[in-house]
Write a protein that holds these residues in place. Structure first.
Motif, PDB file in Angstrom:
ATOM      1  N   PRO A   1      56.284 -87.347  69.312  1.00 15.51           N
ATOM      2  CA  PRO A   1      56.450 -88.862  70.873  1.00 15.51           C
ATOM      3  C   PRO A   1      55.674 -89.416  71.248  1.00 15.51           C
ATOM      4  CG  PRO A   1      58.191 -86.773  71.273  1.00 15.51           C
ATOM      5  CD  PRO A   1      57.215 -86.248  69.868  1.00 15.51           C
ATOM      6  N   ASP A   2      54.852 -89.437  70.878  1.00 20.41           N
ATOM      7  CA  ASP A   2      53.160 -89.909  71.352  1.00 20.41           C
ATOM      8  C   ASP A   2      52.793 -91.195  70.863  1.00 20.41           C
ATOM      9  OD1 ASP A   2      52.791 -88.685  73.885  1.00 20.41           O
ATOM     10  OD2 ASP A   2      51.055 -87.206  73.519  1.00 20.41           O
ATOM     11  N   ASP A   3      53.035 -90.166  68.674  1.00 19.21           N
ATOM     12  CA  ASP A   3      52.850 -91.284  68.169  1.00 19.21           C
ATOM     13  C   ASP A   3      53.920 -92.482  68.011  1.00 19.21           C
ATOM     14  OD1 ASP A   3      50.548 -89.995  67.266  1.00 19.21           O
ATOM     15  OD2 ASP A   3      51.493 -88.942  65.740  1.00 19.21           O
TER      16      ASP A   3
ATOM     17  N   SER B   1      64.809 -96.624  73.791  1.00 20.19           N
ATOM     18  CA  SER B   1      64.198 -96.690  75.046  1.00 20.19           C
ATOM     19  C   SER B   1      64.258 -95.469  76.451  1.00 20.19           C
ATOM     20  CB  SER B   1      66.056 -97.753  75.240  1.00 20.19           C
ATOM     21  OG  SER B   1      66.356 -97.742  76.879  1.00 20.19           O
ATOM     22  N   GLY B   2      65.088 -94.700  76.168  1.00 17.17           N
ATOM     23  CA  GLY B   2      64.811 -93.667  76.696  1.00 17.17           C
ATOM     24  C   GLY B   2      63.254 -93.229  76.401  1.00 17.17           C
ATOM     25  N   LEU B   3      63.136 -92.865  75.777  1.00 17.19           N
ATOM     26  CA  LEU B   3      61.726 -92.405  75.070  1.00 17.19           C
ATOM     27  C   LEU B   3      60.660 -93.502  76.087  1.00 17.19           C
ATOM     28  CD1 LEU B   3      59.501 -90.426  73.485  1.00 17.19           C
ATOM     29  CD2 LEU B   3      59.448 -92.213  71.566  1.00 17.19           C
ATOM     30  N   LEU B   4      60.366 -94.482  75.930  1.00 17.72           N
ATOM     31  CA  LEU B   4      60.078 -95.743  76.194  1.00 17.72           C
ATOM     32  C   LEU B   4      59.743 -95.648  77.611  1.00 17.72           C
ATOM     33  CD1 LEU B   4      60.657 -98.831  73.950  1.00 17.72           C
ATOM     34  CD2 LEU B   4      58.337 -97.787  73.890  1.00 17.72           C
ATOM     35  N   HIS B   5      60.492 -94.982  77.906  1.00 20.70           N
ATOM     36  CA  HIS B   5      60.524 -95.546  79.723  1.00 20.70           C
ATOM     37  C   HIS B   5      60.345 -93.847  80.345  1.00 20.70           C
ATOM     38  CE1 HIS B   5      62.551 -94.561  84.181  1.00 20.70           C
ATOM     39  NE2 HIS B   5      62.129 -96.522  83.674  1.00 20.70           N
ATOM     40  N   GLU B   6      60.899 -93.425  79.701  1.00 22.48           N
ATOM     41  CA  GLU B   6      59.934 -92.124  80.023  1.00 22.48           C
ATOM     42  C   GLU B   6      58.060 -91.993  79.706  1.00 22.48           C
ATOM     43  OE1 GLU B   6      59.919 -87.106  78.207  1.00 22.48           O
ATOM     44  OE2 GLU B   6      61.389 -88.250  77.542  1.00 22.48           O
ATOM     45  N   GLN B   7      58.280 -92.080  78.581  1.00 22.36           N
ATOM     46  CA  GLN B   7      55.925 -92.273  78.195  1.00 22.36           C
ATOM     47  C   GLN B   7      55.877 -92.818  78.903  1.00 22.36           C
ATOM     48  OE1 GLN B   7      54.864 -89.687  76.102  1.00 22.36           O
ATOM     49  NE2 GLN B   7      56.263 -88.899  75.459  1.00 22.36           N
ATOM     50  N   CYS B   8      55.390 -94.643  79.352  1.00 25.85           N
ATOM     51  CA  CYS B   8      55.296 -96.131  79.460  1.00 25.85           C
ATOM     52  C   CYS B   8      55.928 -95.992  80.892  1.00 25.85           C
ATOM     53  CB  CYS B   8      55.803 -96.483  78.752  1.00 25.85           C
ATOM     54  SG  CYS B   8      55.244 -96.646  77.425  1.00 25.85           S
ATOM     55  N   GLY B   9      56.319 -95.335  81.851  1.00 24.67           N
ATOM     56  CA  GLY B   9      57.312 -96.135  83.094  1.00 24.67           C
ATOM     57  C   GLY B   9      57.797 -97.217  82.873  1.00 24.67           C
ATOM     58  N   ARG B  10      58.330 -98.207  82.157  1.00 22.78           N
ATOM     59  CA  ARG B  10      59.412 -98.891  82.062  1.00 22.78           C
ATOM     60  C   ARG B  10      60.026 -99.275  80.919  1.00 22.78           C
ATOM     61  NH1 ARG B  10      53.803-103.442  82.230  1.00 22.78           N
ATOM     62  NH2 ARG B  10      53.122-101.763  80.423  1.00 22.78           N
ATOM     63  N   THR B  11      60.709 -99.730  81.275  1.00 19.01           N
ATOM     64  CA  THR B  11      61.595-100.188  80.363  1.00 19.01           C
ATOM     65  C   THR B  11      61.492-100.698  78.725  1.00 19.01           C
ATOM     66  OG1 THR B  11      62.457-102.284  80.858  1.00 19.01           O
ATOM     67  CG2 THR B  11      63.478 -99.873  82.075  1.00 19.01           C
TER      68      THR B  11
END
Length: 300
Positions: free
Chosen positions: A172-174, A207-217
């Protein structure tokens, strides 16, 4: 390639003694006589290109004879993270080259991709590119680093058939690193659906992964990159505001003005006026430094 010019550039590289071969985020070129060739460390992720030049006639390829002790080995040690991001923006999704970059981008552990001899690569073209890199690096003329990035990108692209893909699923990080790279490279046109198709993922998952990892949509991340690019264009160029808005993905200026002010607390015109005042102050300071006596008389 002019052989005399290439020879001077190689002599310059040979004269440079480097104890630490860390490319950082850019490109590092080193040259050694074969008799003196050290082991090149692989302490940071990087790409390594290498070639051997005839000591007396460097424009000639060493295809018909074995290398001699006086011949010159040149290594190009290319910062992996930065270069891969540049290359990824250019590579079509269907290419093997793109898949190689996707598999390798985001890896933080020490490791290198070394490209030397490869049957799939035209040696004459690759050495021509390499020789241009050597000359640009040794002469260091204006914008040489930008030229070097372009030549290194061309060399890696040409050699990509010889690069083996690293097997395995991306973490997920990559994957987030890849998505953020794409957003930063193309904020004016990037879409969630386009990213999903490019990386073969479900758009809802991304979309969910970005929000989870970055805290933004996804939309917030795109907007941030658009604003940062717009600010840079306003401070570094004289382009009209309407043109800047279009270049970062906005058809009109009203929405662009509102979002820009929310992000920076100033309007585009105020940011540009601030740049003008800063430039004028710099010019005045430079004039005083060039003519200190006149400045003292004015104050006196």
């Amino acid at each position: 390639m002019n052989e005399a010019r290439l020879k001077r550039a190689l002599d310059t590289l040979l004269a440079e003694r480097r104890e630490h071969l860390e490319p950082g985020s850019g490109t590092l070129l080193v040259a050694y006589r074969l008799r003196d060739r050290p082991t090149i460390p692989a302490s940071v992720p990087c790409h390594i290109l290498r070639t051997i030049y005839d000591a007396e006639h460097p424009a000639h390829l060493l295809l018909d004879r074995r290398p001699r002790p006086d011949d010159i080995m040149v290594y190009a040690i290319l910062g992996k993270q930065r270069l891969d991001r540049v290359l990824m923006a250019l590579a079509p999704s269907s290419s093997n080259f793109f898949q190689v970059l996707v598999d390798n981008l985001g890896q933080e552990q020490p490791g290198t991709t070394e490209i030397s001899k490869a049957d799939e690569v035209d040696p004459a073209i690759l050495q021509d590119i390499f020789s241009l890199m050597v000359v640009a690096y040794a002469e260091r003329r204006e914008e040489w680093e930008l030229a070097l990035d372009g030549l290194a990108s061309a060399a890696i692209a040409l050699a990509s058939p010889a690069i083996r893909r690293a097997p395995g699923r991306r973490s997920p990080d990559d994957l987030v690193a890849l998505l953020l790279t794409e957003i930063a490279a193309h904020p004016e046109s990037v879409t969630l659906q386009g990213l999903a198709e490019r990386f073969s993922y479900n758009p809802t998952y991304l979309s969910g992964l970005l929000h989870e990892q970055c805290g933004r949509t996804f939309s917030q991340l795109v907007r941030e990159q658009r604003m940062l690019r717009a600010h840079q264009l306003l401070t570094d160029t004289g382009l009209p505001v309407v043109k800047v808005a279009a270049m970062v993905g906005y058809e009109g200026t009203s929405n662009f003005h509102r979002l820009f002010r929310e992000r920076f607390g100033e309007t585009p015109a105020q940011v540009r006026a601030g740049r003008g005042a800063h430039d004028a102050a710099m010019m005045e300071t430079r004039a005083r430094n060039d003519h200190p006596q006149e400045a003292r008389d004015d104050q006196g």
